[in-house]
Structure formats: structure tokens, C-alpha cells
Enzyme design. Structure first.
Site, mmCIF file in Angstrom:
data_model
loop_
_atom_site.group_PDB
_atom_site.id
_atom_site.type_symbol
_atom_site.label_atom_id
_atom_site.label_comp_id
_atom_site.label_asym_id
_atom_site.label_seq_id
_atom_site.Cartn_x
_atom_site.Cartn_y
_atom_site.Cartn_z
ATOM 1 N N GLY A 280 0.778 -1.222 0.000
ATOM 2 C CA GLY A 280 0.000 0.000 0.000
ATOM 3 C C GLY A 280 0.815 1.280 0.000
ATOM 4 O O GLY A 280 1.803 1.429 -0.727
ATOM 5 N N SER A 281 0.396 2.224 0.845
ATOM 6 C CA SER A 281 0.916 3.593 0.795
ATOM 7 C C SER A 281 2.389 3.728 1.169
ATOM 8 O O SER A 281 2.962 4.809 0.993
ATOM 9 C CB SER A 281 0.074 4.482 1.706
ATOM 10 O OG SER A 281 -1.262 4.545 1.243
#
Length: 566
Positions: A280-281
């Protein structure tokens, strides 16, 4: 006449006895001569063959059967250990009699009282069937005395050299274990199996890069975070950014190498090096760094459209409203998918893909451990949508170790180096390869620090340690799409950001929203606090002391952060 006859008989008896004695002496002499001849022949054979005196015979006799493994400071992690074993010999009372004096059920119950974790049914079946074999390995002296008090000759207690792990389950996924056949399995026991068994080398301990103090702290904080957030697993790593040495590597739940059972076998999967995740981020800083390095991002004050990005029938959205526009600093602080996707789109798939390759994201992680997962790599030609999603950490799955090595390159001046579990001599760090310019790395240190001061990484900001990092909360893929109920929460950090020394990765697998995390499942509330607690514990141990008078100079980007003015 009678007297004469008696004398003749006496002389005859004496002569017969003397003759018998002479024959006995002769046979004994012949036997000694035969033995002596055999011995001389054997000596001659050994003298003429190459099996006579070997250079390793002294080592074979005096050294433990397997070499020692230590941490970087010489603390023993694995060593040979003389121990008792519990062996069932059904023939101890003779071939014709029963193997036991007491009833097998009674003996099994008595053994259960000594060893509470013993499988009583299995032991009873073994005793009742008269099948010889081990009942238990690694028996303590006091336990051996209690077994002897049972009074069964069939329960034998041979002494044998066993492999012992003084730190228990600590570092189990790094060390592995030694199987019954004497061969190393899973971890560094397998990697160094030949060296640890060779009489010429096993006398010198194998020093790992692991620091048991850091390892213990990492496992403790991961375990605490896992329990507080009811996660099904956790993983973490502490990596030296300049050498690639791994000071700690943990995968939870762990197994106990001193006791390999069915449950232990099921826990040997290493989440740090063998399991791949969409992280993810945590990929957003890497994508921004690539754009800065390529000259695509020059003006940090430029406002980007933060509305959903439509690509064909797909739409990229943010987790919550962040305003109509965002600058680069705000994008990372608030973790915007939409703006990161637009930045990746400006960079283009060819260049972003090459940066990911340069950081090793397209191949198995570089480390000595035998179990290394292959990334889910998008392939050769990235579509526009693929490029955008990779930019914010979706559509690509790697191990936490991949991420740690990439972050090390991002903050150490731009040099990627392979990770290692071997202690390196001063100046022996591999040359590595350049991924980012030094100026890009300097910029990213500012941005990473800003995230921890003003963004989603606030809960990781250990006072005085100048931590910088990025959160990542990604839904896990499943049948038919992503599973909203199952996420992977990760915090990737480095400290101290004014002169980065170490990267720290903390990951929770499927955490649940609990009171401890304010009923939030995202990394800002569960993974980031793990790093915030860990760094003050390990910093002073590895040469980083808190200093509130130093920090990264972010004065030129602070005006771009509305939160900084509050």
C-alpha cells in the site's frame, strides 16, 4: 608292590598335568601371537593407507559435533549441549519376558506426570506395542532422576549431544533448527550446515549480524502490537542503511527450535522474507522519490487535482476527502492515492518500472535465508492503470524485506545494497548500486520527517530520535477482488533522519479495530505506535541517543504544510 604302584600313578598324573599345562601355555601363546599379528597387520595397513592419521582427528575428538552460532556481540544463539534422552528398549528385560514390569498405561501416566506436555496416548501405544525408539529428547537431569525412580529397565536414559538454543524462540526464523538427521533446516542452520559440521571450521563460531538486544525488543513490541490489535500475525525488521546488515528480523507467531512439534512446523513460514504483500501507501515515498530523481517533480508548491482519477471503467479514489487540490508535501502527509497516481502518470510506466527494478522489486529478496518469496510483478509492459496503482502500492506484491532495502536506498544517499544476516567487518559493506541521486535522498529525508511530525506517522514520533516514516494500509486480495475486512498495516521508518542509520519496518497482518487502536484498523493507529515504542528501546543500544537539539531542516517545505502553521 602297592607302594610302588602308587608312586607310578602319582608320577603319571604329574606328567599328564604338566603336559596339559604346557599345552595351555602354548595355546595362550598362540592366541597372543594371533592377536599381535592382527594388530601388526592393522598398523601396517593404516601406515600404508591414507586413512592412518588424519589432520582433523584431534578436532573430531575434542570439538563439539556442530559449531556454534552467535549474535554480532558473541552472545550464543545455537550451540551443542550434552543432554539426556528417553529411549524405550523393549528387550531390556530379556527376549522372552514382557518389555515392562508395570502396566504400559501406568508407565505412560507416570511419564505424563514428569512431562506435562507429553502425548500420553502416543506413548502408551508405543509401550504397549513394544516398539523401541525415542520417547523424548532433551531431558533435564532432574527429570532423568524422576524417570529412574519409576524403576523400569526398559526406560533408558542415554547421554547424547543435542542442539540447544539458549535464547529459546528468539530469532527462530533467522536460526532455523537442526533435524534428527543432524542437518540444518529452514534458517541459518541450513545455510551454514556444511561449515558448522566441518571439523576444520566448526571450531570458529559463526557470527550473525543479529543483535539479541534489538531482536528481543523487536519481537516484544511486535507481539504487544499483535495482541493489542488482535492481528493474526506480525513481521518486522531492523536494517543498517549503510551496510545492509540485519540487526533484527522477526516473524510472529514464532516456533521454538528447542522443541519441534506439529505446531512448530506450521509456524515456520517467514512473513519477512517469504510472504509477499501489497504494502500500500508505503510505496508512495518511493514513487515520489523516483519522480523527483527523474526531474518530473521540481516545484513542491504545485497544486495537483485531488479528485478521483478515472481510467477506463476504473476509478482511483482517496480513503477520505482531502480537499480539491494538494501539493506534494500534503500528498505524502495525508497519503493521497489520487495525487500519487497522477504523479506516477507524469513519470510514466517505463521510468517507474525501471526504478522499481533498480530497487530489486522484480526478484526474490537478497538475503542468505533459503525461503525467499518471489514478488507478484506486473510484467514487462505496464498499462497506464497498472503504473498508477503501483505508484501507491497496489498491483505489486513484495516482501517486507524488499521494502526495507528500498527505504534504506531512499534515505542513505541513494545506494541500494543487498541485505545480509552475516556480521560484516568494518569497511566490508558491498558497494551496491546507485538508485537515487544524493540530492533526491536529502529531499526524501525532509518529506519523511514531515510525515511523522504532521501526518499519518505522528504515533511513531519518538521524542529526540528524529523518526521519519510512512504508513501503509492495504486490503488483502481474495476471491473476486479485495477483502475489505482483511488488511495489512505497515509502518516503514528510518532514524535519525538528520543522519539515517537504521530502517525499521513493522507490519501487522489482519489487525482488528480495538480499544487500543481507538477502533481503527489503519497503520497510523496500530503499526506506527509499534515503531514509536521500539525506537527508544533500541536506539541507545545501537549508538543512537536521543537529542532534542538536532533535527532535519525542513524550513523550506514547512510553509507548504498547513498543519505546521497551527
Amino acid at each position: 608292590m602297592a607302594v610302588a604302584s602308587g608312586r607310578v600313578q602319582l608320577v603319571t598324573v604329574r606328567q599328564h598335568s604338566l603336559t596339559t599345562a604346557r599345552w595351555r601355555v602354548l595355546w595362550i601363546a598362540l592366541a597372543f601371537a594371533f592377536v599381535a599379528t592382527m594388530a601388526i597387520g592393522r598398523i601396517g595397513y593404516l601406515g600404508m593407507s591414507d586413512h592412518g592419521s588424519r589432520a582433523t582427528s584431534l578436532e573430531e575428538a575434542l570439538l563439539p559435533p556442530r559449531g556454534e552460532i552467535t549474535d554480532r556481540n558473541g552472545v550464543p544463539l545455537a550451540r551443542a549441549f550434552p543432554a539426556y534422552a528417553l529411549w524405550f528398549n523393549p528387550k531390556a528385560l530379556g527376549e522372552d519376558g514382557a518389555p515392562l514390569v508395570r502396566d504400559p498405561a501406568d508407565v505412560a501416566a507416570r511419564l505424563k506426570a514428569i512431562f506435562p506436555d507429553l502425548d500420553q496416548k502416543r506413548v502408551y501405544a508405543q509401550l504397549a506395542s513394544g516398539k523401541q525408539g525415542y520417547i523424548r529428547r532433551r531431558v533435564l537431569p532432574e527429570e532423568a532422576n524422576r524417570v529412574q525412580e519409576i524403576g523400569e529397565l526398559g526406560l533408558e536414559m542415554p547421554m547424547e549431544n543435542d542442539r540447544h538454543y539458549p535464547q529459546g524462540s528468539m530469532g527462530a526464523h533467522v536460526l532455523g533448527y537442526v533435524a534428527a538427521d543432524g542437518k540444518g533446516r529452514v534458517g541459518m542452520e541450513q545455510v551454514f550446515d556444511k561449515q558448522l559440521n566441518d571439523p576444520a571450521t566448526r571450531g570458529t563460531p559463526v557470527a550473525l549480524s543479529i543483535d539479541v538486544r534489538v531482536q528481543g525488543a523487536l519481537e516484544d513490541e511486535l507481539r504487544r502490537g499483535m495482541m493489542l490489535n488482535q492481528a493474526q500475525g506480525a513481521a518486522g525488521i531492523v536494517l543498517d542503511v549503510d551496510t545492509g546488515e540485519v540487526l533484527a528480523l522477526a516473524s510472529l507467531p514464532e516456533f521454538d527450535p528447542n522443541k519441534i512439534d506439529e505446531r512448530g512446523q506450521s509456524l515456520m513460514f517467514n512473513r519477512v522474507t517469504n510472504q509477499v504483500y501489497e504494502l500500500g501507501s508505503t510505496f508512495k515515498p518511493l514513487s515520489v522519490a523516483a519522480a523527483i530523481d527523474a526531474g518530473v517533480l521540481r516545484d513542491f508548491s504545485k497544486r495537483y487535482d485531488a479528485s478521483p482519477v478515472k481510467v477506463g471503467r476504473f476509478s482511483i479514489k482517496d480513503s477520505h476527502a482531502m480537499g480539491p487540490t494538494l501539493n506534494v508535501v500534503e500528498t505524502l502527509i495525508h497519503s493521497s492515492n489520487t495525487v500519487t497516481a497522477r504523479i506516477a502518470d507524469d513519470l510514466g510506466p517505463v521510468r517507474l518500472r525501471q526504478y522499481m527494478i533498480d530497487m530489486g522489486m522484480n526478484e526474490r529478496p537478497h538475503i542468505e535465508l533459503p525461503a525467499k518469496g518471489f514478488p507478484l510483478w506486473p510484467g514487462k509492459d505496464w498499462a497506464r492503470l497498472t503504473n498508477m496503482t503501483v505508484g501507491f502500492g497496489h498491483g505489486i506484491a513484495v516482501t517486507p524485506l524488499h521494502l526495507a532495502s528500498a527505504y534504506a536506498a531512499m534515505v542513505n544517499g541513494g545506494i541500494w545494497r543487498p541485505a545480509t544476516l552475516q556480521k560484516l567487518d568494518p569497511g566490508a559493506a558491498p558497494k551496491g548500486r546507485r538508485v537515487f541521486k544524493a540530492s533526491t535522498s536529502s529531499r526524501m529525508r525532509q518529506l519523511m520527517r514531515a510525515i511523522t511530525l504532521y501526518g499519518t506517522g505522528r504515533n511513531a514520533d519518538a521524542k529526540g530520535y528524529r523518526v521519519g516514516g510512512k504508513t501503509g494500509s492495504a486490503e488483502k486480495p481474495g476471491a473476486g477482488g479485495y477483502r475489505r475486512s482483511a488488511i495489512v498495516s505497515t509502518f516503514a521508518a528510518a532514524f535519525p533522519m538528520d543522519r539515517p542509520r537504521y530502517v525499521v519496518i513493522a507490519m501487522l497482518d489482519e489487525p482488528r479495530g480495538t480499544l487500543a487502536s481507538s477502533y481503527q484498523r489503519t497503520a497510523a493507529w496500530n503499526a506506527a505506535p509499534i515503531v514509536g515504542r521500539l525506537v527508544p528501546r533500541i536506539g541507545p543500544l545501537i549508538g543512537v541517543r536521543p537529542d532534542n537539539t538536532r533535527d532535519v531542516d525542513i524550513s523550506d517545505i514547512r510553509p507548504l504544510i498547513p498543519e505546521a502553521a497551527e
